[in-house]
Design a protein around this motif. Structure first.
Motif, short mmCIF file in Angstrom:
data_model
loop_
_atom_site.label_atom_id
_atom_site.label_comp_id
_atom_site.label_asym_id
_atom_site.label_seq_id
_atom_site.Cartn_x
_atom_site.Cartn_y
_atom_site.Cartn_z
N ILE A 530 -3.13 -3.47 10.95
CA ILE A 530 -3.48 -2.64 9.80
C ILE A 530 -4.76 -3.20 9.18
O ILE A 530 -4.82 -4.35 8.76
CB ILE A 530 -2.34 -2.64 8.76
CG1 ILE A 530 -1.06 -2.12 9.41
CG2 ILE A 530 -2.73 -1.81 7.54
CD1 ILE A 530 0.14 -2.19 8.51
N LEU A 535 -5.08 1.45 4.54
CA LEU A 535 -4.05 1.69 3.52
C LEU A 535 -4.51 2.76 2.55
O LEU A 535 -5.72 2.92 2.29
CB LEU A 535 -3.77 0.39 2.77
CG LEU A 535 -3.21 -0.76 3.63
CD1 LEU A 535 -3.10 -2.02 2.79
CD2 LEU A 535 -1.86 -0.39 4.21
N ARG A 539 -8.26 3.38 0.95
CA ARG A 539 -8.91 4.39 1.77
C ARG A 539 -9.87 5.21 0.93
O ARG A 539 -9.56 5.59 -0.20
CB ARG A 539 -7.84 5.31 2.38
CG ARG A 539 -8.40 6.30 3.40
CD ARG A 539 -7.29 7.18 3.93
NE ARG A 539 -6.24 6.38 4.56
CZ ARG A 539 -5.01 6.84 4.79
NH1 ARG A 539 -4.69 8.07 4.41
NH2 ARG A 539 -4.10 6.08 5.37
#
Length: 653
Positions: A530, A535, A539
């Motif tokens: 990730i 996230l 973002r």
């Protein structure tokens, strides 16, 4: 007219005399064509009597002969065509061949000696052809006539027995497990690639030697005849079909993979004449394929008939053969078979008789009939022709096995006794060279193992005895191409005996293969990576048009301030969310929250809230506080003081 000597290809004329004048032009032309060029050229007055055309033809023939002679000299051949045939002497040609190839006779003598040694050693695996078989019989008879002393004959018999023992392929053993019940049927593919077995528990197993490993497991198992035991199985001559004889009245034909291709018709059991019915009306006992017709087979049943079936499309029989007892009454056939050239059909009946019919004649009368062949009432479980076709072997439940000669069919050649049999499908078989007869026995009482017996068809002595298993021996199959022995037992096992040097393919292919377990697939878990910008918090929103933003905000119930959606179920608007009616709503929300138990005193239940109501009045007391009189309650009297009597009124009087 004086004729010359005639050879194979051309006519030689006498050149000393002039040829006679032919009567017609056609005969003259034939004579010119048949004359040799030497004769035509040496004759003094031959050309004077010919016209120009005949002279031209003769000159052309001479030129052709000279050209062909030149070609023969160049190519090194003796002659070709019809004109090139010459007179030759056979003895002269043989002498020339001996002169040119002096080692030819020696090679022939060596090859003959090698063949004789091979025959003595017994390297032949398969069945002998009829010509070779007769030659060997003649040679053995001549050898026996030339023997002078009894000692020499005894020595040769012992050597013969030793050679027969060497022919038996039993140095190695492999076991296949069919099930837990007795295996009544066993059949091998003519090519030796597959084996099928049928059991009393209705199952039929397919064994493929090329695909099996050392575990010896069948690749297919099915029940072709539902709840009927499998009594007999046999491959067709081409190996693409299997005849299944079960306990019902209808025979079935399966293909190589076990799919049904044909089921015979069932006859009408209320018709007394069995030749008028379309099929069998009772349980089948035996069946076999035609030796060289791939679409014809024979079945026998307990209705007293043998039926010949032809073709896969026509479901009716072609011929019906009736088996008769001594007085002309009906008797049942327990086994049937064709001979090797399909000229005879033999049947072993329940009354102990052996009956044969010639297939080239009508099936009304029997060709051979031996009434007292076996004990009456005991089934003849197997009837087998030899590979030569001159001998016949029968196996019966009267604990005997007999060998018959078709040329002297009144009495058996030999009878072997003390062969106990419990099953009506116990069989016997010939060795591929017809020198031995093999059969098994059921397990006698007090014996631990059942044996497989090998008997000589010439000396009638026991050659070998092999202990098989602690169960009954039912079926024996000596495959002529594989040179392997397959034996089915009463405990559901099938044993295969083979020789490491004399046997080929078959079980030898399976023993060398080891069972490999499937390697488990190693699944490598991919860890999820990730990134911070992936996230939602970090973002960055993409730049969208105002229309896209409005459509997204319209779908959001908070931003669009969407009102509550109407309730579709129930009645009464929002009340229906907790129940269908108002009463259900009250019961759910109020009544059940303050439930009063039925076993509780209602007075106590009310007084439980008296103190709370006095200290914190909420419902009734505040409304009537100013005008409510003081409540007077009755006091309890002591237990010893009697209650005051109620004064009587006028109504009581």
């Amino acid at each position: 007219m004086q004729r010359g000597k005639i050879s194979f290809g051309k006519i030689q004329l006498n050149i000393n005399k002039a040829p006679a004048q032919p009567k017609s032009n056609e005969t003259a032309e034939e004579g010119d064509a048949k004359e040799s060029p030497e004769a035509s050229g040496s004759g003094g007055g031959g050309f004077k009597k010919m016209d120009k055309q005949q002279m031209i033809r003769q000159i052309e023939d001479v030129a052709e002969d000279l050209e062909s002679q030149h070609l023969k000299e160049v190519m090194g051949i003796s002659g070709f065509g019809r004109k090139a045939a010459q007179v030759f002497d056979i003895n002269e040609q043989i002498e020339k061949a001996r002169i040119t190839r002096p080692g030819l006779d020696k090679k022939r003598e060596d090859s003959k000696q090698e063949e004789e040694e091979a025959e003595e050693e017994g390297d032949v695996i398969g069945p002998l052809p009829p010509a070779a078989a007769t030659d060997t019989d003649k040679s053995t008879k001549e050898a026996s006539k030339e023997e002078d002393s009894d000692d020499d004959s005894s020595d040769e018999d012992s050597d013969d027995e030793q050679s027969l023992v060497k022919r038996i392929p039993y140095t190695h053993e492999v076991q296949m497990q069919h099930g837990s019940r007795a295996v009544l049927a066993l059949a091998g593919d003519p090519s030796g690639a597959r084996l099928v077995s049928g059991s009393i528990d209705y199952d039929m197993c397919f064994w493929d030697f090329a695909g099996m490993d050392s575990g010896m497991r069948s690749f297919r198992q099915l029940q072709p005849c539902e709840n009927h035991p499998i009594r007999s199985l046999q491959y067709s001559v081409t190996g693409d079909m299997i005849l299944v004889i079960s306990g019902n009245a209808q025979a079935k034909v399966l293909d190589r993979d076990g799919f049904e291709k044909l089921e015979c018709c069932k006859g009408d059991q209320y018709i007394s004449d069995m030749s008028r019915t379309k099929g069998h009306v009772a349980q089948l006992t035996s069946g076999c394929w035609h030796p060289f017709n791939r679409e014809q087979f024979l079945t026998a049943a307990l209705d007293g008939t043998l039926r010949i079936w032809q073709g896969l499309k026509a479901k009716e029989q072609v011929q019906v053969i009736k088996t008769r007892a001594q007085g002309g009454l009906r008797t049942n056939a327990a086994s049937c078979n064709f001979n090797r050239d399909a000229t005879l059909i033999a049947a072993g009946c329940v009354d102990g008789s052996i009956q044969t019919w010639d297939t080239r004649k009508m099936y009304v009368n029997t060709t051979h009939c031996v009434r007292d062949a076996h004990q009456k009432g005991s089934e003849i479980t197997s009837i087998v022709f030899s590979y030569k076709g001159q001998e016949l072997a029968t196996r019966s439940n009267d604990e005997t096995m007999k060998l018959w000669d078709l040329r002297q069919f009144k009495k058996p050649l030999h009878t072997w006794t003390n062969l106990f049999s419990r099953y009506d499908t116990t069989d016997c078989c010939f060795s591929p060279d017809d020198r031995m007869l093999v059969t098994g026995e059921s397990l006698p009482k007090g014996q631990t193992e059942a044996n497989l017996y090998f008997y000589s068809t010439r000396t009638y002595e026991e050659v070998q005895r092999i202990p098989v298993a602690n169960s009954h021996v039912v079926k024996t199959l000596w495959h002529p191409k594989l040179n392997q022995l397959f034996v089915s037992c009463g405990n559901g096992t099938i044993k295969c005996y083979y020789d490491e040097t004399r046997s080929i393919r078959g079980a030898k292919l399976c023993v060398v293969k080891t069972h490999r377990k499937r390697q488990p697939m190693e699944m490598v878990g991919v860890s999820q990576i990730i990134t911070p910008h992936a996230l939602p918090l970090f973002r960055q929103e993409k730049s969208r048009t105002s229309r896209k933003r409005m459509e997204k905000a319209r779908l959001d119930p908070v931003k669009s301030k969407r009102p509550d959606l109407p309730i579709t179920s129930g009645q009464g608007g929002r009340v229906a969310s907790s129940g269908g009616t108002l009463s259900s709503y009250v019961i759910r929300n109020l009544g059940l929250s303050k439930r009063v138990d039925d076993d509780q005193d209602p007075r106590e239940a009310i007084l439980k809230y008296a103190k709370d109501a006095a200290e914190n009045p909420y419902w009734i007391a505040p409304a009537y506080k100013q005008t409510q009189p003081k409540a007077i309650f009755s006091e309890k009297l002591p237990a010893d003081e009697p209650a005051t009597k109620k004064p009587k009124t006028e109504a009581d009087k």
